[in-house]
Motif scaffolding. Structure first.
Motif, PDB file in Angstrom:
ATOM      1  N   ARG A   1      -0.486  -4.768  14.214  1.00 48.06           N
ATOM      2  CA  ARG A   1      -0.420  -5.622  13.020  1.00 48.06           C
ATOM      3  C   ARG A   1      -1.480  -5.272  11.966  1.00 48.06           C
ATOM      4  N   ASP A   2      -2.720  -5.073  12.354  1.00 44.39           N
ATOM      5  CA  ASP A   2      -3.773  -4.775  11.372  1.00 44.39           C
ATOM      6  C   ASP A   2      -3.479  -3.485  10.612  1.00 44.39           C
ATOM      7  N   GLU A   3      -3.061  -2.452  11.338  1.00 43.30           N
ATOM      8  CA  GLU A   3      -2.750  -1.173  10.686  1.00 43.30           C
ATOM      9  C   GLU A   3      -1.512  -1.289   9.796  1.00 43.30           C
ATOM     10  N   LEU A   4      -0.558  -2.099  10.219  1.00 46.92           N
ATOM     11  CA  LEU A   4       0.661  -2.297   9.430  1.00 46.92           C
ATOM     12  C   LEU A   4       0.350  -3.046   8.137  1.00 46.92           C
ATOM     13  N   GLN A   5      -0.449  -4.091   8.237  1.00 46.69           N
ATOM     14  CA  GLN A   5      -0.749  -4.894   7.045  1.00 46.69           C
ATOM     15  C   GLN A   5      -1.641  -4.151   6.058  1.00 46.69           C
ATOM     16  N   GLY A   6      -2.435  -3.207   6.527  1.00 43.60           N
ATOM     17  CA  GLY A   6      -3.301  -2.451   5.640  1.00 43.60           C
ATOM     18  C   GLY A   6      -2.661  -1.192   5.081  1.00 43.60           C
ATOM     19  N   ALA A   7      -1.417  -0.908   5.484  1.00 42.24           N
ATOM     20  CA  ALA A   7      -0.758   0.341   5.085  1.00 42.24           C
ATOM     21  C   ALA A   7      -0.206   0.271   3.663  1.00 42.24           C
ATOM     22  N   LYS A   8      -0.257   1.406   2.983  1.00 39.78           N
ATOM     23  CA  LYS A   8       0.327   1.500   1.639  1.00 39.78           C
ATOM     24  C   LYS A   8       1.836   1.252   1.729  1.00 39.78           C
ATOM     25  N   LYS A   9       2.506   1.939   2.641  1.00 32.38           N
ATOM     26  CA  LYS A   9       3.938   1.731   2.915  1.00 32.38           C
ATOM     27  C   LYS A   9       4.145   1.789   4.420  1.00 32.38           C
ATOM     28  N   VAL A  10       5.195   1.101   4.870  1.00 31.75           N
ATOM     29  CA  VAL A  10       5.583   1.113   6.280  1.00 31.75           C
ATOM     30  C   VAL A  10       7.010   1.631   6.358  1.00 31.75           C
ATOM     31  N   ALA A  11       7.197   2.673   7.169  1.00 30.92           N
ATOM     32  CA  ALA A  11       8.535   3.211   7.406  1.00 30.92           C
ATOM     33  C   ALA A  11       8.874   2.999   8.874  1.00 30.92           C
TER      34      ALA A  11
END
Length: 164
Positions: free
Chosen positions: A22-32
């Motif tokens: 979750r932390d890495e996903l929420q901090g990502a520029k885009k999620v694929a």
């Protein structure tokens, strides 16, 4: 070469993996999200990927209706492409590239197979983005779109056979 995870493997079921990432996903520029179940578990966890690449199957079996309905998220522009198994067509690569460069959320529905879509998704994701895909019978893999990873994927794709 592609059997080993390209990034951080999270062992467990889909929602457990999403919570661990979750932390890495929420901090990502885009999620694929590559794969139907990957996209499903992200959406179920209230994370809407910027790009979802699906083929309406899991392990080559048709998805249950409730999962198909969950993947029909209203924020997606839907695009359909053909991509045979064990292949990356120019059409699929171009659609992934365009989708990740754009501002709207896109769901690419593949007629055929989407497994190799992870490679162009990593290659064309903006730096600071993440690509999530399923590792069959193990869990989910999170790949950060770093310059080093992009270079590795570019070299890997150059080794693939190109058919006209």
């Amino acid at each position: 070469m592609l059997k080993s995870p390209l990034g951080k493997l999270c062992k467990g079921n889909g929602t457990e993996c999403v919570e661990a990432m979750r932390d890495e996903l929420q901090g990502a520029k885009k999620v694929a999200a590559i794969g139907d179940m990957t996209a499903f578990y992200l959406l179920k966890s209230s994370i809407v990927p910027d790009l979802a690449v699906v083929d309406n199957k899991t392990k080559r079996a048709q998805l249950p209706d409730h999962i198909l309905q969950s993947l029909e998220h209203n924020s997606y522009k839907r695009v359909e492409v053909k991509n045979p198994p064990a292949t990356l067509t120019e059409e699929l690569i171009d659609q992934i590239k365009d989708s990740l460069a754009g501002k709207e959320r896109v769901k690419i529905v593949v007629e055929g197979e989407e497994d190799l879509a992870t490679l162009p998704a990593i290659l064309y994701a903006p730096p600071g983005s993440v690509v999530i895909y399923g590792q069959p019978d193990e869990g989910s893999v999170l790949v950060k779109a770093t310059p080093e990873m992009k270079m590795y994927i570019d070299e890997l794709m150059k080794k693939m056979i190109v058919e006209e």
